[in-house]
Design an enzyme around this catalytic site. Structure first.
Site, PDB file in Angstrom:
ATOM      1  N   HIS A 184       0.867  -1.177   0.000  1.00 25.37           N
ATOM      2  CA  HIS A 184       0.000   0.000   0.000  1.00 25.37           C
ATOM      3  C   HIS A 184       0.907   1.231   0.000  1.00 25.37           C
ATOM      4  CE1 HIS A 184      -3.076  -2.817   2.040  1.00 25.37           C
ATOM      5  NE2 HIS A 184      -3.229  -2.810   0.737  1.00 25.37           N
ATOM      6  N   GLU A 192       1.923  -3.745  11.512  1.00 27.43           N
ATOM      7  CA  GLU A 192       1.268  -2.444  11.319  1.00 27.43           C
ATOM      8  C   GLU A 192       1.902  -1.391  12.229  1.00 27.43           C
ATOM      9  OE1 GLU A 192      -1.160  -1.763   9.157  1.00 27.43           O
ATOM     10  OE2 GLU A 192      -1.839  -3.774   8.560  1.00 27.43           O
TER      11      GLU A 192
HETATM   12 ZN    ZN Z   1      -1.605  -1.638   4.354  1.00 26.56          ZN
END
Ligand code: ZN
Length: 384
Positions: free
Chosen positions: A175, A344
């Protein structure tokens, strides 16, 4: 003032601008209007501060994530890794932020971009360290090279892979707007290439570490938040990757099969959650007690390695058998029966350890990358 959209990772539309106030709108990803969140722009000609209003923030893909968020800013003529946060308010619709200092030109961003030129320089520096070999795995949709940087027990040209070496894969920025993943990889790769501590020695002697610094170079250059040049979310392409729509995933996936995988880490940023955490593969059809134990062991090792990590906050667990095999973490865990995790980091700050000035900063991303290698050392003997 004048609002300038940089060629690398710029994404904003100007509604109007006076000397002290700019009204702006975030633009969607180039080829997928469902995603709209990342922004980055330069404001020049400031004298004594200004106010900025992003009027469509509330309608962005993760609009509610602007709650408790502060915009990142830096001196346009200063180093590209020196950023601070500016006072920010969000009323559910408009993201309003201001700058009151003396600088005449500033860059603002959702999170500091990881510039393409910096990545090219980093790859070059890693290659020159003599500890890394750079392999070109394929090309992105727009023809950017997809590199894997190999460290440790790398066989000489023409020799077959060393079966005993643990195969460690760490990939980032599927991303593209989650630019903290780029800074994380810089910290991790730099430690492997330039440090001489015990952690680096153990890893280099026992494993082959393969890094994909940026999985989505086209999206990163475009300033997309989530997708590649074809509008595809690469972290939903692992099951059915193809040469037209998601060649970035296809070539990395092939390299995984070519070299093998004992450990896989996919590095991301999360818009909402103000903590560092990992997600496992508990929803995979062939998830086992062995993998569950490895996940726990790695999480415990991360807790020991860095005070930035925690296990209390994160994503809800997948129900058994309900894991999405289009996602890298699940796909790789299922295909290779190995420890496979998604890491994350926050866009906002680490609520366990808040920093008023910089929030979750570039230095903390780089530090976390370096610390992750320590956790890896603790599990390397039990990966198989
Ligand atoms: Zn992501």
């Amino acid at each position: 003032m004048r609002i300038v959209t940089p060629r690398d990772a710029g994404k904003i539309q100007i509604v109007s601008a006076t000397d002290t106030r700019a009204r702006l709108e975030i633009l969607p990803d180039d080829a997928n209007a469902d995603f709209k969140q990342y922004f980055s722009f330069v404001a020049r000609g400031l004298s004594g501060g200004a106010t900025f209003e992003i009027e469509n923030a509330g309608t962005c893909t993760y609009g509610d994530a602007f709650e408790d968020y502060r915009v990142c800013a830096s001196d346009e003529s200063g180093p590209e890794d020196a950023w601070f946060r500016v006072p920010t308010e969000f009323d559910g619709t408009t993201l309003r932020f201001s700058y009151e200092g003396d600088l005449a030109a500033l860059r603002f961003a959702y999170y500091p971009p990881y510039p393409r030129a910096r990545r090219v320089t980093l790859v070059d520096r890693l290659r020159k360290s003599k500890r890394a070999r750079v392999e070109t795995l394929g090309e992105s949709v727009r023809g950017e090279p997809m590199h894997a940087v190999h460290f440790g027990r790398v066989p000489a040209d023409g020799q077959r892979d060393d079966d005993d070496a643990r195969k460690i894969w760490i990939v980032a920025q599927q991303h593209p707007g989650e630019t903290m993943a780029g800074w994380f990889m810089e910290g991790l790769a730099s430690r492997l290439a330039f440090d001489d501590d015990e952690v680096v020695t153990i890893l280099r002697e026992n494993s082959r570490i393969m890094l994909v610094l940026c999985m989505n170079p086209d999206g990163a250059l475009a300033g997309n938040h989530r997708t590649n040049a074809r509008g595809r979310d690469l972290n939903r392409c692992w099951w059915d990757a193809d040469d037209e729509e998601s060649p970035e995933v296809l070539c990395v996936r092939k390299a995984l099969y070519d070299h093998g995988v004992d450990f896989f880490l996919d590095v991301h940023g999360d818009e909402h959650v103000p903590y560092v955490f990992v997600a496992g593969a508990e929803g995979n059809p062939h998830y086992t007690d062995r993998i569950e134990a490895l996940e726990e062991e790695f999480s415990n090792a991360m807790l020991d390695s860095t005070s930035e990590f925690q296990t209390e906050h994160g994503y809800p667990k997948d129900a058994p058998g309900k894991g999405d095999l289009r996602c890298a973490g699940n796909y790789v865990g299922e295909a290779f029966d190995c420890l496979s995790l998604t890491l994350e980091m926050p866009f906002k700050d680490n609520a366990n350890n808040p920093d008023e000035g910089a929030g979750w900063s570039i230095d903390r991303c780089r530090g976390l990358g370096a610390s992750t290698l320590e956790a890896l050392v603790h599990v390397i003997d039990v990966l198989r």
